[in-house]
Design a protein around this motif. Structure first.
Motif, PDB file in Angstrom:
ATOM      1  N   HIS A 183       0.825  -1.216   0.000  1.00 17.16           N
ATOM      2  CA  HIS A 183       0.000   0.000   0.000  1.00 17.16           C
ATOM      3  C   HIS A 183       0.858   1.264   0.000  1.00 17.16           C
ATOM      4  O   HIS A 183       0.474   2.293   0.553  1.00 17.16           O
ATOM      5  CB  HIS A 183      -0.955  -0.037   1.195  1.00 17.16           C
ATOM      6  CG  HIS A 183      -1.978  -1.131   1.100  1.00 17.16           C
ATOM      7  ND1 HIS A 183      -3.085  -1.042   0.294  1.00 17.16           N
ATOM      8  CD2 HIS A 183      -2.020  -2.360   1.676  1.00 17.16           C
ATOM      9  CE1 HIS A 183      -3.791  -2.159   0.392  1.00 17.16           C
ATOM     10  NE2 HIS A 183      -3.158  -2.982   1.223  1.00 17.16           N
ATOM     11  N   ASP A 218      -3.984   5.111   2.080  1.00 20.21           N
ATOM     12  CA  ASP A 218      -3.070   3.977   1.918  1.00 20.21           C
ATOM     13  C   ASP A 218      -2.722   3.373   3.276  1.00 20.21           C
ATOM     14  O   ASP A 218      -2.653   2.144   3.427  1.00 20.21           O
ATOM     15  CB  ASP A 218      -1.788   4.428   1.210  1.00 20.21           C
ATOM     16  CG  ASP A 218      -1.995   4.676  -0.274  1.00 20.21           C
ATOM     17  OD1 ASP A 218      -2.975   4.153  -0.832  1.00 20.21           O
ATOM     18  OD2 ASP A 218      -1.182   5.399  -0.874  1.00 20.21           O
ATOM     19  N   ALA A 278      -3.561  -0.446   4.499  1.00 19.34           N
ATOM     20  CA  ALA A 278      -2.526  -1.350   5.001  1.00 19.34           C
ATOM     21  C   ALA A 278      -2.892  -1.884   6.380  1.00 19.34           C
ATOM     22  O   ALA A 278      -2.719  -3.082   6.673  1.00 19.34           O
ATOM     23  CB  ALA A 278      -1.180  -0.621   5.055  1.00 19.34           C
TER      24      ALA A 278
END
Length: 607
Positions: free
Chosen positions: A468, A489, A493
């Motif tokens: 990510h 992101d 993750a």
């Protein structure tokens, strides 16, 4: 006085002018494809803050010198480029391109006006200079049409010099080392073809995000390709410090520790500083041992050299001008080519704000009639007015994003700042994790087995972070600190970590753990500073402290996120689908209770 030689070429296209403009108005790329040599620009600042641009290029044994005047243009419609020569066969040359809508397509009129300076110039014109120019124009326009139809990957065909034997050997050696490093080895061969056949204009500052768009592959694939190619000696890293006005790379250095705090842009005659989130960019160039790239310009000025500029016009003293143009809604900056206080405007609809040039600044003069842009110069000297989008370079791999990528950290761990140097980062998202009950774990299964389990869990976390677009910054005992360029992101993750931990535990059934590991996890975003600590790039500040403290609020299996993360639009869209509680707690180092959200990754919001 010499007579002007004038010629007009006309072409008609099925595509609208917005499709043709990016290719036909890319004067630098056009000149390279036409076979013109690179030239050097001497930028001479004037007492009034303006700049005189003197170009120099060799044509055979003769060095030709000229004055480059700022180009006038309106995006998707028209440009006019003029040069006044100090020596050589011509006194002046003016090239004008005009695109006009015709039905569903458009018509292009290209006008070339040349004033000869001497008998040599008159003989060149009489001997067919315009006719030969027309053949070159026809060839390049045909290339541009093929590009707009999707038949070719680049607007123009180039004829780069062939690699010599030593360069070919180095290329093959580098490729043999590169292919095993990539998830898709075919990208290595694609890069090799690009290095051999690509335009110098693109290879001087090779942008992996632009490659991703051209090749229709994920950005991370081309970023990691270029990083690995640099490690294998095919490419070289360079850190560019972009001018906030022209957005050109006025300084490029080979390593972060050589990056200056600020620099002067001679083109715009301004001083500016570095900003890792905006104007420090990581680009690449071919290794000189494979394909050397000569210094110089194919064209300093041009609409596609500064594609964020929608309109650029030079106004005479006291002149008012209305330019037919329809600009899309967005954030714009009204400024001059040379130093003056700019004016930022938000445009949604109606008449576009009038650009007025006052003594020391540019101001908003109220809406112009719809369908036009009004420019007013109240000075007693010429002024080049600029209307630009405030959107930053969309293809830039910023330093902030680069140092937040695991591949960069793995391949270039020695890329650090100078000792004592620090860089402000306006916004970074940090993840802290820790193992719940790790002390009891060591007692229960023994130090050696526990160490192996912790090491495997680091690899597990690292894979989720890398997938990510994040990077592991450091490990602290059993804890991990990771950084991401954007909150969505980081949240993605974190969800992967918590949702897949059961799979990790099932693969370690023989570890002696009855229940498996339980991961505590916290996320926070905000400003901090980047520093060199223990010979690696690290982050420091209250954002780091709070991210670590929020991990301490996690019970394990959940994700604790700050309001800064939850407030990000992309992250908020993810959070909507999750079960959540809103809480607050007194946290060491913070005067007031800190609000946060506790997310349950495996529970839906309806629960």
């Amino acid at each position: 006085m010499s007579k002007i030689s004038r010629r007009v070429w006309t072409w008609r296209f099925e595509a609208p002018r917005e499709r043709l403009w990016p290719a036909l108005a890319d004067t630098a790329r056009f000149n390279e494809a036409a076979g013109f040599p690179k030239h050097v620009i001497d930028e001479l600042p004037q007492p009034d803050g303006s700049v005189v641009y003197i170009g120099r290029a060799r044509f055979g044994p003769i060095e030709i010198r000229w004055r480059d005047l700022p180009v006038d243009w309106v995006a998707n419609q028209r440009f006019r480029h003029a040069r006044e020569f100090e020596n050589g066969p011509f006194r002046s040359l003016v090239a004008t391109l005009e695109l006009a809508t015709e039905g569903g397509g458009c018509r292009a009129d290209y006008t070339l006006e040349i004033v000869p300076a001497n008998i040599l110039g008159r003989l060149m014109l009489a001997a067919g200079f315009m006719r030969r120019t027309g053949k070159t124009l026809d060839r390049l326009v045909a290339d541009a049409v093929a590009f707009t139809r999707g038949e070719t990957p680049e607007p123009f065909h180039y004829r780069p010099a062939a690699l010599n034997g030593a360069a070919k050997t180095r290329l093959e050696t580098g490729l043999a080392e590169l292919r095993p490093r990539l998830a898709d080895p075919a990208l290595a061969d694609r890069l090799a073809r690009y290095l051999v056949d690509g335009a110098e204009l693109d290879l001087m500052h090779l942008r992996p995000r632009r490659l991703a768009r051209q090749w229709s592959v994920p950005e991370r694939a081309t970023i990691e390709l270029c990083l690995a190619a640099a490690k294998c000696g095919l490419l070289e890293l360079q850190w560019d410090l972009l001018c906030p006005n022209c957005r050109g790379a006025k300084t490029a250095v080979a390593s972060l520790d050589r990056l200056p705090n600020g620099v002067h842009c001679g083109t715009c005659n301004i001083d500016y500083g570095r900003d890792f989130m905006r104007n420090v960019e990581l680009t690449f160039r071919p290794s000189p041992a494979i394909r050397p790239i000569m210094a110089g310009e194919f064209c300093l000025f041009g609409p596609m050299s500064t594609p964020h500029v929608a309109i650029q016009q030079t106004l005479a003293p006291g002149e008012s001008r209305e330019v037919p143009a329809v600009l899309p809604p967005g954030s714009y900056r009204l400024r001059l080519l040379h130093p003056a206080q700019p004016c930022d405007v938000e445009f949604s609809s109606g008449g576009f704000p009038t650009l007025i040039v006052d003594a020391e600044s540019v101001v908003d003069g109220g809406p112009a009639p719809q369908g036009s842009v009004r420019l007013v110069n109240r000075r007693d000297r010429p002024a080049t007015a600029v209307i630009e989008s405030r959107e930053w370079v969309k293809d830039a791999l910023t330093a902030h994003r680069a140092i937040s990528l695991q591949a960069f950290r793995d391949l270039f761990p020695t890329e650090i700042l100078r000792p004592g140097d620090e860089v402000a980062i306006a916004h970074v998202t940090l993840m802290f994790t820790d193992l719940r009950g790790s002390t009891a774990l060591y007692s229960r299964i023994g130090d050696a087995r526990a160490y192996g389990l912790v090491r495997d869990h680091f690899a597990y976390l690292g894979a989720a972070v890398r997938a990510h677009d994040g990077a592991i910054i450091k490990t602290i005992g059993d804890a991990v600190m990771a950084a991401f360029a954007n909150p969505a992101d980081a949240l993605a993750a974190a969800l992967d970590v918590q949702r897949n931990v059961a799979r990790f535990n099932s693969s370690h059934d023989g570890s002696g753990m009855a229940e498996g590991i339980v991961i505590k996890l916290g996320l926070h975003a905000g400003p901090c500073i980047a520093v060199t600590l223990n010979d690696r790039l690290d982050y420091f500040g209250s954002t780091v402290n709070l991210a670590a403290r929020l991990q301490g609020q996690s019970r394990g299996g959940d994700i604790v996120v700050s309001e800064m993360v939850a407030g990000d639009p992309a992250a908020a869209a993810i959070i909507e689908a999750l079960a959540m509680t809103q809480e607050s707690a007194a946290i060491k180092g913070f005067a007031e209770p800190v609000p946060f959200r506790r997310l349950l990754p495996d529970a839906a919001a309806s629960a």
